[in-house]
Structure formats: C-alpha cells, structure tokens
Design an enzyme around this catalytic site. Sequence first.
Site, PDB file in Angstrom:
ATOM      1  N   CYS A 410     -19.666  10.339  26.116  1.00  0.00           N
ATOM      2  CA  CYS A 410     -18.475   9.547  26.433  1.00  0.00           C
ATOM      3  C   CYS A 410     -17.846   9.958  27.751  1.00  0.00           C
ATOM      4  O   CYS A 410     -16.947   9.278  28.247  1.00  0.00           O
ATOM      5  CB  CYS A 410     -17.456   9.652  25.294  1.00  0.00           C
ATOM      6  SG  CYS A 410     -17.746   8.424  23.999  1.00  0.00           S
ATOM      7  N   LYS A 413     -18.000   7.253  30.508  1.00  0.00           N
ATOM      8  CA  LYS A 413     -17.267   5.996  30.418  1.00  0.00           C
ATOM      9  C   LYS A 413     -16.492   5.724  31.702  1.00  0.00           C
ATOM     10  O   LYS A 413     -16.079   6.643  32.417  1.00  0.00           O
ATOM     11  CB  LYS A 413     -16.300   6.034  29.233  1.00  0.00           C
ATOM     12  CG  LYS A 413     -16.977   6.052  27.871  1.00  0.00           C
ATOM     13  CD  LYS A 413     -15.976   6.101  26.747  1.00  0.00           C
ATOM     14  CE  LYS A 413     -15.212   4.794  26.619  1.00  0.00           C
ATOM     15  NZ  LYS A 413     -14.397   4.740  25.384  1.00  0.00           N
ATOM     16  N   SER A 439      -2.991  -6.766  21.365  1.00  0.00           N
ATOM     17  CA  SER A 439      -3.865  -6.929  20.198  1.00  0.00           C
ATOM     18  C   SER A 439      -5.227  -6.264  20.378  1.00  0.00           C
ATOM     19  O   SER A 439      -6.147  -6.529  19.635  1.00  0.00           O
ATOM     20  CB  SER A 439      -4.064  -8.419  19.894  1.00  0.00           C
ATOM     21  OG  SER A 439      -4.721  -9.054  20.979  1.00  0.00           O
ATOM     22  N   ASP A 441      -7.646  -3.731  19.664  1.00  0.00           N
ATOM     23  CA  ASP A 441      -7.933  -2.698  18.679  1.00  0.00           C
ATOM     24  C   ASP A 441      -9.362  -2.204  18.864  1.00  0.00           C
ATOM     25  O   ASP A 441     -10.139  -2.758  19.643  1.00  0.00           O
ATOM     26  CB  ASP A 441      -7.761  -3.255  17.258  1.00  0.00           C
ATOM     27  CG  ASP A 441      -6.313  -3.635  16.975  1.00  0.00           C
ATOM     28  OD1 ASP A 441      -5.428  -2.826  17.310  1.00  0.00           O
ATOM     29  OD2 ASP A 441      -6.085  -4.739  16.448  1.00  0.00           O
ATOM     30  N   ASP A 480     -30.060 -17.701  23.628  1.00  0.00           N
ATOM     31  CA  ASP A 480     -30.529 -17.578  22.244  1.00  0.00           C
ATOM     32  C   ASP A 480     -29.721 -18.472  21.306  1.00  0.00           C
ATOM     33  O   ASP A 480     -30.256 -18.999  20.325  1.00  0.00           O
ATOM     34  CB  ASP A 480     -30.427 -16.128  21.782  1.00  0.00           C
ATOM     35  CG  ASP A 480     -31.550 -15.264  22.342  1.00  0.00           C
ATOM     36  OD1 ASP A 480     -32.592 -15.831  22.720  1.00  0.00           O
ATOM     37  OD2 ASP A 480     -31.382 -14.037  22.414  1.00  0.00           O
ATOM     38  N   GLY A 530     -15.655  -4.930  24.420  1.00  0.00           N
ATOM     39  CA  GLY A 530     -16.937  -4.385  24.823  1.00  0.00           C
ATOM     40  C   GLY A 530     -16.840  -2.913  25.149  1.00  0.00           C
ATOM     41  O   GLY A 530     -15.890  -2.222  24.765  1.00  0.00           O
ATOM     42  N   HIS A 531     -17.800  -2.449  25.922  1.00  0.00           N
ATOM     43  CA  HIS A 531     -17.881  -1.033  26.274  1.00  0.00           C
ATOM     44  C   HIS A 531     -18.423  -0.942  27.693  1.00  0.00           C
ATOM     45  O   HIS A 531     -19.345  -1.675  28.075  1.00  0.00           O
ATOM     46  CB  HIS A 531     -18.818  -0.296  25.313  1.00  0.00           C
ATOM     47  CG  HIS A 531     -18.853   1.184  25.530  1.00  0.00           C
ATOM     48  ND1 HIS A 531     -17.896   2.035  25.040  1.00  0.00           N
ATOM     49  CD2 HIS A 531     -19.744   1.971  26.189  1.00  0.00           C
ATOM     50  CE1 HIS A 531     -18.187   3.285  25.381  1.00  0.00           C
ATOM     51  NE2 HIS A 531     -19.310   3.272  26.084  1.00  0.00           N
ATOM     52  N   SER A 532     -17.863  -0.035  28.472  1.00  0.00           N
ATOM     53  CA  SER A 532     -18.323   0.159  29.851  1.00  0.00           C
ATOM     54  C   SER A 532     -18.571   1.633  30.094  1.00  0.00           C
ATOM     55  O   SER A 532     -17.856   2.496  29.566  1.00  0.00           O
ATOM     56  CB  SER A 532     -17.288  -0.377  30.846  1.00  0.00           C
ATOM     57  OG  SER A 532     -16.033   0.263  30.650  1.00  0.00           O
ATOM     58  N   ASP A 619     -36.372 -20.464  23.438  1.00  0.00           N
ATOM     59  CA  ASP A 619     -36.140 -20.233  24.868  1.00  0.00           C
ATOM     60  C   ASP A 619     -37.264 -19.365  25.409  1.00  0.00           C
ATOM     61  O   ASP A 619     -37.875 -18.559  24.689  1.00  0.00           O
ATOM     62  CB  ASP A 619     -34.764 -19.620  25.133  1.00  0.00           C
ATOM     63  CG  ASP A 619     -34.571 -18.260  24.492  1.00  0.00           C
ATOM     64  OD1 ASP A 619     -35.240 -17.975  23.490  1.00  0.00           O
ATOM     65  OD2 ASP A 619     -33.728 -17.489  24.985  1.00  0.00           O
TER      66      ASP A 619
END
Length: 740
Positions: A410, A413, A439, A441, A480, A530-532, A619
Amino acid sequence: MLTEIPPQKDLVLVGGGHSHVLVMKKLAMSAPSGLRVTLISPAAFTPYSGMLPGLLAGHYSFEETHIDLMRFCQWAGIRFLVDTVDSLDPDARKLHCRARGTVSYDMLSIDIGSSPELDSVPGAREFSIPVKPVAGLWDRWESLSQQDDLAQRRIAIVGGGAGSVEIALAIAHRLGSKQPDLALYCGGEEVLAGYSKGARRVVEEQLCKLGVALHCGHRVSRVTESQLQFESSGSADDHSADYHSADYDSLIWCTGAAAAPWIRASGLPVDERGFMRVEDTLQSTGYDNVFGAGDIATQHRHPRPKAGVYAVRQGPVLAENLQAFHAGERLREHKPQSEFLSMLALGPQRAVAQRNGLSVSGAWVWRWKDRIDRKFMARFSDFEPREMGGATVSTSSDGEQKAQAPCGGCGAKVSGDALHAVLDELRAMYPELLPDADSLDDATPVHSDGPLLQSLDALRGLVDDPWRMGRIAAQHALSDLYAVGAQPHSALALVTLPFAAPSLLHRDLFMVLKGALSVFHEVGCALNGGHSMQGSELQLGFAVNGVLAPGDSLLPKRGAQPGDALLLTKSLGAGALFAAHMQGRADGRHVDDALHAMEQGNGVAAKIARDFQAHAVTDVTGFALAGHLLEMLDDTLAAAIELEKLKAMAGALDAMAAGVFSTLHEPNRQAVSARWTPPENLPLAAELLFDPQTSGGLLLALAPDKATKACEALHARGVEAALIGTLRSVEPGAPAISLS
C-alpha cells in the site's frame, strides 16, 4: 545502489515546429534527469516548410517532406498528445486542449509557427484555402488536382512573398498540360519585396514561362465565393480587362504571417501583431518558465522576418536553455543573424539562391537546396540506437541516499490528497457520474432494478497518452457488456501510474480518469470508485456492471446456425501495428488512425445485433478473430472465411510483411490447433486471424436474409463493418475453419 529518478517536472512543448524537433532530438540524447517531456501537436506528421514547394510540384513524396512525430517521440521517449491547444493560463500553468481539456505544466515552450492573415480581408477565411496548416492545403490540393475539369478552372493565389511565388510555380509545373488559368495577385508594386533585382527577374521570367499571370498592385479588399475585389485599379503596366475584380474557381491564400489568437488572449506579452515577445534567452518577457521560438515568437531586441531558417538556428539554443532552466543554471543568449541564404524553388528542378544582395540560379542550385533539405530531414528519420529509461543516481559516500526506491504494497498508492483533488475536479465536470464526496465509503452499494452483469478488463499502455488510454481502456471494458446486449450501468477503476513526483501523478490521474469519464458520460455509466497506485508503467482497467433493458434477454455467444453469415465490425491488425510502433517502425498516421478506431465503442453494433436478431455475438479482442470465432462454434459448426473480406488497419499488413507480430500472435495460433490446423504458406491476410485486438469490434452470426441489411444499417450509422464468411454443418472433429 542505483535508483532511477522518477520525473519531477513537466516540460510541455506545444507545436512540432522546426525548433522543437531539434529540441526533442537533443533532449532524447541527453535525457535530463527528473524531467518529463510532452509534445502536443494536432497531427502525427509535421511538415518541413522548405520542401513544401517540391511536394506540390511532385518532386517529393508526402513522407519525404514530413517528420513522423509519433514515431520520433516513440524513439525519443517523449509523451505525444495528438491535440490542438486553444487557450493558455500562464499564471495557473495550464493549457486547454480542444479534445482532452486541461494539460498542466511546469515549463512550457511554444513553437506553433504562424498562419496567413485571413481576418483582415472580409471573406478570406470563409472562401480561401490557406497555405497553413500544410495538412489542410495538401488535402485540398490533392482533391483539386484530380478534378476532371481542371484545365477549365481559374486558380487564384494571393500573396507576393517567397511562399506564394513558390506555390504558384510548383502548381504550374505539376499540372503541365492540364494547367488551368493560374494567376498570382500581389498587393505591392513588385513581387518579392526585399529581394535583389536579379532574383526578382529570374522569378518573373519563370512565372511567365510557366503561364502564371502576375498582377502587382492588386491589394484584395474583399473575397466572395467566386470573386476577388481589389482596393485599387492596378498598376499602370497591368493590362487586365477588369482592374477592380477577378473571378476565380479556387483560391489559395498566402499573405503575411499572423499569430494564433490564443497567444494574445493568454496574457503573455506580445508585439504589435500578436506574436510572443521573448528575450534573447527565448523566454517570454513576462513569464520566465515560458519559452517561444520560430514564427510565433519575436525576439524584441533583435526582430527578424518570419522565416524557417531562424527557427532552425534557435533550436539548439532553446534545447540548451530549457535544460539549463530545469537545472537552475545560467541561460545562453541567442543573437539571430541579420542575413541568411534564401533559396526559392522555381517549379521544375531549378532554384534561385540569394544572400547579401547576390543571386544565382539554375538546376545546380536546386541540387544544392535538395542536399540541404534532405540532410535536415534525415536527422529525424534515421535514428541512432539509444537506451530507454530515466537517469540514475548512486548512494553518496556518506551513505545518504539521493533517490529512494519506490515502495511496494500500500506504500505504492497515489497519495490521498492527490486522489481527492482529482475527484473534486472531475466531479465538477461529471456530477452525475461520480458519487458525492460525503458518500465515499470503502464499499459502494450498486442499485439496479434487475440483475447486474459484471465484467473486468485491463490494459498496459499502448501509447504514452493517459487521456487517450483512459478512453480506450473504458471502451475495451464496456465491449464485454455490449457483446451480451447489456447497457452500461457503473464501473470501478484500477489505475497504475508510472512513478513520478506527486504533482505529476495528480496530472496523470486526472487525464486517465477524465478520458474514461468522457466515454462513460456518452453511455450514462457511473464511476463508483476504484483504486490507484504507482508502478513501473501505465496500466489501467475497469470492472464494469451492466443491465438488460426491460424485456431484453442476453445476446448469446453460442447459438449460431448452419447457413449464418458472419459480420465483423472494425478492422484487424492492432497487435502487429503496435508491435511495430514499439520498435519505431510504424507510420504515425496509421498509429493515430488505429487509436481513433479503438476509441470508438461497440454500442451501436450491439443495438444492430439485437435489432436484426443475431444468433450469436462476441467481441474480438486479445484471443484474435480465430480464437473468439471458435468460442462461438460448437463441434458441429465450421466457418468458411473469405480472406479478401477481412479489413486490415492501415500499416498492419506492412508490419507483418516485415516480420513484425504481436508477442501474443503465435500463442493465438497454437491455441486454435485443437480444432484447426492452419495450412502452411498462409497468405499474409490470413495472419490477421491470429492478431490480438485491443478495443476490437463485434463478431455477429446472422441469418443470411438479415446479414446484408444489418451491414447496411451499421454503415448508415458510421460503423465500419463487413460480411467475412458463412457457417456450415460439419461432423464433430472436422476442421472448424476453412479459408478462401
């Protein structure tokens, strides 16, 4: 211990002019540590102005007269953004681009050239073909030169300088026996003001010899759709039937230079004509981190005419000073020469040269000019091998570490401050797609009236353009959902950004997510979170959720029937083309076209598939056409593929012919071997069957009585599509694919 220094500052180069290409060559070879370089230019190719007359005359090809910026930047390790700058805020250090919006910088250099003055004459902008940008002139000229009635047309050229003369002579030579009524209108009392009498005499004789009517003393006051109107009645020795106006069918505008309006509007100090005022260090007189060179800039202590030779001479000084400014060192001053060698092409392979009032002309002068021009261009096409990657530093003798290795876990990040700042900016642009800050969370509820369909897809960066990769990755993930007939609902992002200083990570994250949101906005797909993190290269992916419209059922992957026609949207060849791009062997125009195709989604194709009751849909992405086709077929079906119907991206087959393939190409071939063994000595087009696609098209199996109409419906909506084969019944174990 050696540690790579991540970028700390952004140098943004606006425009691919003569000075900037020299700067990029120098920066590529010196690789200043901690500096990330980005070029913004509206096209993948930039012209060399000295060879434009030869291009129009037919002496050179397009490729010989243009620098491939996409390929050049790939070699140089420079980020390339294909876009047009339309405003600048030098106090905030932000540019605004037409497509992607905001681009931030620490250092800025502007080399965008100039354009003909169009707004001082009513109608000129609306009805004429300006000589710049060259891409527009070339496209219009190619169209005009192929018209059947060319010999009956009247072509007018407005301007009296070297550029207008060279263009008139080049056109006259190129057209030869098809030559139309060609006239050059000059506002001054003589053409080529400032040139010697000898040079003017040679040019005037050549104009007469090639049938170009020269009208001096004809200053245009107004342009209509088919007529030039003049301020005066012409010079005394002009025997035109009508001194006050002249009719034309095509009009080329090549008057004095004008600056891009956004330069003055930005608040940068400018001269009386709106060009940047710069010091002899090439820094703006108002902002020391903003540099300017070429036609767009005026060295206020040493003003000179707008000519490419000055930009070329400024290039090495600009490169040195940009590096010195970054390093906090003293900058060098540049004093431009007062005289320079001027060479004018005369249509055929002849030229006139002038310096210090002396002039010479002939075929040998053309050969001299040709050698100079080709030598300059070779610097940007014949690349020396170089090591890619940033600079390194070592631990000092006292044990102090100058650059710490990036952390894992982590600790990799992106900082919370940067993340929240980016989301706040994007939330203001897309309030309906991003959750409120209050909001946010650790986990987000997903509300839907029916079942949610989920998919996950991720990509490595194809090109070093975060905004464009955000768009492509978003379309790739949504594909997809489209393949099963679902409507996009929401998404989560997973973004890995290349190691960089916090301010640069902020900029990259903003561009990646803004690119993705520009796609999600079109289809109403919310980005819930999301996550960066940081890593060695750009990687991004999206988990996407979709829903079915009331009354709709899933479009099946299996369900194709004997006799069905196969319809494929989008061209093939992305894998080979981008493998060539990574090796610096792809044409930049082909790469740009492919990226544009990847930015297009499959939503329209999915709707057509449902409207025409497709029996099966999938696809076409990483496992290539052959792999995804076999996923559609059970062991009682086989596909007959017509190779001539497969559409290839421009440049893809050239790459394959040169032996360049994606690293997934051969594994894709092996993956289908259980059901089909391709014959030896396959035609080159058959290699497209194994080429992995990024953000590829949809493959549809349709009843034969509906396939043609479905293809026509796609074409009507602007979607590339082709019928590529049919399905037939076979015994289990029979080859699943045949080629014709």
